[in-house]
Write an enzyme that holds these catalytic residues in place. Structure first.
Site, PDB file in Angstrom:
ATOM      1  NE  ARG A   1      -3.663  -2.457   0.225  1.00  0.00           N
ATOM      2  CZ  ARG A   1      -3.393  -3.620  -0.366  1.00  0.00           C
ATOM      3  NH1 ARG A   1      -2.314  -3.736  -1.140  1.00  0.00           N
ATOM      4  NH2 ARG A   1      -4.185  -4.647  -0.219  1.00  0.00           N
TER       5      ARG A   1
ATOM      6  CB  SER B   1      -9.227  -1.789   4.778  1.00  0.00           C
ATOM      7  OG  SER B   1      -9.797  -3.058   4.525  1.00  0.00           O
TER       8      SER B   1
ATOM      9  CD  GLU C   1      -5.608   0.095   2.668  1.00  0.00           C
ATOM     10  OE1 GLU C   1      -6.214  -0.160   1.622  1.00  0.00           O
ATOM     11  OE2 GLU C   1      -5.434  -0.731   3.578  1.00  0.00           O
TER      12      GLU C   1
END
Length: 696
Positions: free
Chosen positions: A550, A601, A691
């Site tokens: 990520r 998320s 995130e």
């Protein structure tokens, strides 16, 4: 209305201004209803408007370079080649006839035929052309395939002269030297690399594949070439045959958008064009041939001719609706440099406003963009006007961002800008930067949290969404939906992205955050990323993207803007890929309902090898996947499910999913995130990392 006034009106006045007057270069334009018997008279009138061609061709050898792009076997929508991407044979016949009537002693039709060294006559017959009619259209007509040494069995070395970029000289078929008059007979159309294919770009095809082809001989020419010229000329992956002059700087850019325009300019300098004729009666837009995705058949119904190829192409681009002076990044030069200077021996005539044009009717022509540039610091109203002058750009002041963000929360932006035009996006960024205006580029807004106070500055969204495929490589513009890219790959039987199905957002956003799911991420397929780095456009190879879980370098380079990505795929079975993606979409829909205002998320999963000992002792080993422990498990252990702050809530079915339950604010969300992080930190000595991206 004078001819100059007419050209100024055609170009929207964009190219006029306080510029030093330059000598005019005559260009003639005529309306043509079709490829019928009137063409000969029409061509004759065009040439008369240029002052007649007798003085140019009488008693001389004339070489006419045709535009026959790609194999004759490749047709678009089943139409004749001359109606789409080849110059039409009836236009060729009319030009040859006019040359003969004007007293040309010898007329040689030439082209470097795609992937063959065979006779041009056979190539034309394969294309459905009336070779006998062309041969008898005037006395002394000859045919020559210039893809090798040809009938003369020798090459002529034509020097570029001062200012060369790539090659100092070119070894060409001797026909290009043994001529008194050189004519470029081109098609009015776009080009994927160079923006347009007109009389100048047509000259790129004078290079022989025997020397500059992918299968050219290492030391000497291969007189039986079977491939194109991409590796040598477009990409510089290999040198031409050693018998020919080699590159001036082997370390120079390998970008086709740098190389092809410069090589074209060099070729026109080495082999000057005396007469340019452009067939725009029927053609295609969107690219140079049927292998380009998004091609469209059109009927501009115009013929254009001029005695200077730069002037002629400038007027042709204005007729097409483009600014001939536009720079790289501005349509149609989205991926290439335009007119590297010096183009040819007379660069001032690249200004359409300085070209003497016949005032033929051209209904339906679009004016080119002004290519507006910021003069420096601007007052707010001036800045807005300057931005609104950019083509294909929408601008809104005091724009609400909440409706544009999946969370549905956040304040307003001073300016909100959308465009699908890469060039307009870049110009907007330059204008904002020079004016000292803060800016941010966003993707689909699916992984973004906007402050309640909004964003003081400009928020930009790139909507460019083209998807193209070449073999097992896909090029996707950053504004394309990620799901559209997955569907495109699956539908073409290209494996590697099917597990990303159902992830919301854009391709640019996916690259920015290295989006992934079910053990795979987009970085696995990224070959290179096209970016604007604040000063120039460039392709960044994947090794320089610093991809991680990520993560990417783009998160650490806020001034870089992702514009496109090339992905290397592997062959797969389309039905199986589509089936797999459908399964994952259904699974994702159960966790993240489409109508839920959330960003997926909130926290990243945690690398197992970075967990403190007490966290490892409690963690069930079976839930560790790809070396990562799910953040949701830690959150669940601290009672996250169902927690709420104001209008923002943690889902009861998934502890790492926070959504706007109605009336939520950014403050609510940030307070809830802070509380969750505090609980996990105190219980497991772990610092969860968000995130999502924050703006404001």
């Amino acid at each position: 209305m004078t001819r100059r006034d007419w050209l100024a009106a055609l170009t929207g006045g964009a190219l006029l201004g306080n510029q030093r007057e330059a000598p005019t270069a005559p260009v003639a334009i005529a309306r043509a209803n079709g490829y019928d018997a009137t063409l000969e008279d029409l061509i004759a009138r065009l040439f008369d408007q240029l002052g007649g061609i007798g003085r140019l061709v009488k008693g001389k050898t004339v070489t006419i370079k045709l535009n026959l792009t790609g194999s004759p076997a490749l047709r678009f929508e089943g139409r004749p080649l001359g109606a789409t991407h080849y110059v039409h044979p009836r236009v060729v016949g009319a030009v040859v006839h006019a040359m003969g009537r004007a007293g040309a002693k010898r007329i040689r039709l030439v082209e470097s035929c795609w992937a063959t060294g065979g006779p041009l006559e056979e190539y034309l017959l394969d294309s459905g052309w009336p070779v006998r009619a062309l041969a008898t259209a005037a006395p002394g007509v000859e045919f020559e395939n210039t893809n090798n040494a040809g009938k003369a069995r020798r090459y002529a070395r034509l020097k570029v002269g001062p200012g060369a970029w790539v090659y100092p000289a070119y070894d060409l078929n001797a026909a290009y030297e043994e001529t008194d008059v050189f004519v470029s007979l081109a098609k009015l159309k776009n080009h994927e690399t160079c923006g347009v294919t007109l009389s100048l770009k047509n000259c790129f095809g004078i290079t022989p594949a025997s020397i500059y082809g992918d299968d050219a001989g290492r030391d000497e020419p291969n007189e039986n070439p079977t491939k194109g010229r991409a590796d040598v000329l477009h990409f510089g992956k290999r040198p031409p045959s050693r018998s020919a002059p080699q590159e001036l700087d082997p370390a120079s850019s390998r970008d086709p958008g740098y190389r092809v325009p410069r090589i074209t300019a060099e070729l026109v300098s080495a082999r000057p064009v005396h007469l340019a004729v452009i067939d725009g009666i029927q053609t295609v837009t969107g690219g140079e041939g049927p292998w380009i995705r998004g091609l469209k058949f059109v009927e501009p119904r115009v013929l254009i001719a001029g005695l200077n190829p730069v002037s002629t192409d400038a007027v042709a681009m204005a007729v097409m609706g483009y600014d001939p002076q536009a720079g790289r990044g501005v349509a149609p030069f989205r991926h290439c440099d335009n007119r590297p200077k010096p183009w040819v021996r007379d660069p001032p005539t690249s200004h359409a406003s300085r070209c003497e044009a016949s005032p033929s009717s051209r209904r339906g022509s679009r004016s080119p963009s002004s290519g507006a540039r910021s003069p420096g610091m601007l007052a707010p109203e001036e800045l807005v006007q300057h931005l609104r002058a950019l083509p294909e750009l929408a601008l809104e002041r005091n724009a609400p961002l909440a409706p544009r963000i999946r969370f549905g929360i956040g304040g307003r932006a001073d300016l909100y800008i959308e465009t699908a035009c890469e060039g307009s996006l870049i110009q907007a960024l330059e204008i904002l930067s020079r004016a000292g205006i803060r800016w941010a580029v966003i993707g689909g807004g699916t992984n973004l949290v906007v402050a309640d106070d909004g964003f003081r500055g400009a928020v930009l969204r790139f909507r460019g969404a083209r998807l193209n495929r070449c073999g097992e490589v896909i090029e996707a513009e950053a504004g394309a939906e990620l799901q559209a890219l997955v569907d495109f790959a699956n539908g073409h039987g290209l494996a590697g992205l099917e597990t990303l199905a159902g992830i919301p957002g854009t391709v640019g956003g996916a690259v920015y955050g290295n989006a992934g799911a079910y053990g795979h991420s987009i970085a696995e397929r990224v070959h290179c990323v096209r970016i604007w780095d604040g000063s120039r456009l460039r392709w960044l190879p994947t090794a320089e993207c610093a991809f991680d879980y990520r993560e990417s370098i783009f998160k650490r380079r806020p001034g870089w803007v992702i514009l496109a990505v090339q992905l290397r795929m592997t062959a797969g079975e389309a039905e199986a890929l589509v089936r797999r993606s459908a399964e994952l979409i259904a699974l994702r829909a159960r966790k993240y309902p489409a109508d839920m205002q959330c960003a997926g998320s909130i926290f990243k999963n945690v690398f197992y090898d970075k967990l403190p000992e007490r966290a490892r002792r409690e963690l069930p080993p079976e839930i560790v996947r790809e070396g990562k422990a799910p953040a949701a498990w830690f959150l669940e252990q601290v009672g996250a499910k169902g927690m709420r702050r104001g209008g923002v809530q943690v889902a009861v079915h998934h502890a790492n999913l926070i959504y706007n339950a109605g009336g939520g604010t950014a403050r609510d969300l940030l307070e809830l995130i802070a509380e969750l992080k505090r609980r996990v930190r105190e219980r497991f000595d772990i610092e969860l990392e968000e995130e999502v991206r924050f703006l404001g």
